[in-house]
Design a protein around this motif. Structure first.
Motif, PDB file in Angstrom:
ATOM      1  N   VAL A 133       0.818  -1.227   0.000  1.00 43.93           N
ATOM      2  CA  VAL A 133       0.000   0.000   0.000  1.00 43.93           C
ATOM      3  C   VAL A 133       0.846   1.269   0.000  1.00 43.93           C
ATOM      4  CG1 VAL A 133      -1.970  -1.124   1.114  1.00 43.93           C
ATOM      5  CG2 VAL A 133      -0.216  -0.029   2.538  1.00 43.93           C
ATOM      6  N   ALA A 134       2.144   1.130  -0.167  1.00 46.10           N
ATOM      7  CA  ALA A 134       3.027   2.297  -0.065  1.00 46.10           C
ATOM      8  C   ALA A 134       2.722   3.343  -1.120  1.00 46.10           C
ATOM      9  CB  ALA A 134       4.484   1.857  -0.164  1.00 46.10           C
ATOM     10  N   ASP A 135       2.156   2.936  -2.252  1.00 45.72           N
ATOM     11  CA  ASP A 135       1.902   3.865  -3.342  1.00 45.72           C
ATOM     12  C   ASP A 135       0.562   4.595  -3.211  1.00 45.72           C
ATOM     13  OD1 ASP A 135       0.537   1.398  -3.766  1.00 45.72           O
ATOM     14  OD2 ASP A 135       0.218   1.937  -5.863  1.00 45.72           O
ATOM     15  N   LEU A 136      -0.171   4.354  -2.130  1.00 43.18           N
ATOM     16  CA  LEU A 136      -1.514   4.926  -2.000  1.00 43.18           C
ATOM     17  C   LEU A 136      -1.518   6.320  -1.385  1.00 43.18           C
ATOM     18  CD1 LEU A 136      -3.605   1.801  -0.927  1.00 43.18           C
ATOM     19  CD2 LEU A 136      -3.238   2.764  -3.222  1.00 43.18           C
ATOM     20  N   GLY A 137      -0.353   6.819  -1.020  1.00 36.60           N
ATOM     21  CA  GLY A 137      -0.272   8.185  -0.526  1.00 36.60           C
ATOM     22  C   GLY A 137      -0.506   8.298   0.969  1.00 36.60           C
ATOM     23  N   GLU A 138      -0.892   9.503   1.403  1.00 30.56           N
ATOM     24  CA  GLU A 138      -1.022   9.797   2.830  1.00 30.56           C
ATOM     25  C   GLU A 138      -2.476   9.691   3.280  1.00 30.56           C
ATOM     26  OE1 GLU A 138       0.778  13.712   3.138  1.00 30.56           O
ATOM     27  OE2 GLU A 138       2.601  12.776   3.899  1.00 30.56           O
ATOM     28  N   PHE A 139      -2.617   9.394   4.576  1.00 37.99           N
ATOM     29  CA  PHE A 139      -3.930   9.237   5.188  1.00 37.99           C
ATOM     30  C   PHE A 139      -3.953   9.942   6.535  1.00 37.99           C
ATOM     31  CE2 PHE A 139      -3.309   5.683   2.352  1.00 37.99           C
ATOM     32  CZ  PHE A 139      -4.528   5.574   1.701  1.00 37.99           C
ATOM     33  N   ASP A 140      -5.136  10.414   6.914  1.00 36.72           N
ATOM     34  CA  ASP A 140      -5.317  10.997   8.234  1.00 36.72           C
ATOM     35  C   ASP A 140      -5.456   9.925   9.306  1.00 36.72           C
ATOM     36  OD1 ASP A 140      -5.744  14.040   7.672  1.00 36.72           O
ATOM     37  OD2 ASP A 140      -6.913  12.993   6.149  1.00 36.72           O
TER      38      ASP A 140
END
Length: 201
Positions: free
Chosen positions: A93-100
């Motif tokens: 999941v490293a390519d899915l970007g940032e999450f809160d």
């Protein structure tokens, strides 16, 4: 021949099996109370989308659900429309970007112990804003234990509460709360579940 993921074989019986999900619903409510749209949430091992993805979508949050089971993702799209659902290994999941916030309710239980700390460490680097993490596991002390869930062979990993908390801390999180809940996970089968809340440091 490629191995069929256990939850492709279980399908809709997964939700039908659960008698008590009050604790997981309460965890979802806790998270919703700390986020506002368009906060972005990763639901690792989202399964059928019940109850968590639906709670989060209904609250107006931007939900990305990841699961290796195509059958479960089809259910998630039906139960929690509005989320984005991806078929992939939860370690990818490293390519899915940032999450809160990131939730992993009864997802890490499917991984070998050797993979859990590296994954948690990676996830810490993908958090922004409130940087919240919620994990649910079954109480135990085993690694890739062969089990039968709803008649389907699988393996499971579990930790005692203090070891799970220590693992999350080593990945770079501060523990906010750890609770143990006794629940009927399948009809006539009680288990002790661990719910952990943390914030990336």
């Amino acid at each position: 021949m490629a191995q069929v993921p256990p939850f492709d074989r279980i399908g809709k019986r997964y939700d039908e099996s659960f008698v008590e999900r009050d604790a997981q619903v309460a965890e979802g409510e806790w998270l919703v109370g700390r986020l506002t749209g368009p906060a972005r949430v990763l639901d690792l091992g989202c399964g059928s989308g019940l109850p968590t993805a639906r709670q989060l979508v209904d609250a107006g949050l931007d939900v990305v659900g990841v699961d290796e089971s195509a059958a479960m993702l089809r259910l998630a799209e039906r139960h929690a429309p509005g989320g984005r659902y991806l078929r992939r290994d939860m370690r990818d999941v490293a390519d899915l970007g940032e999450f809160d916030a990131i939730v992993a309710f009864f997802a890490l239980i499917m991984l070998p112990r050797r993979d859990i700390l590296p994954l948690l460490t990676q996830l810490r680097g993908q958090l922004r804003g409130p940087r919240l993490l919620q994990v649910a596991m079954v109480l135990g002390d085993f690694d890739e234990l062969p089990i039968s869930f709803l008649g389907v062979p699988a393996t499971a990993t579990a930790y005692p509460p203090d070891e799970l908390a220590g693992l999350v801390e080593r990945a770079g999180f501060a523990i906010l709360e750890v609770n143990e809940v006794r629940a009927e996970a399948e009809r006539n089968r009680l288990e002790v579940q661990i719910y952990l809340r943390a914030r990336a440091t």
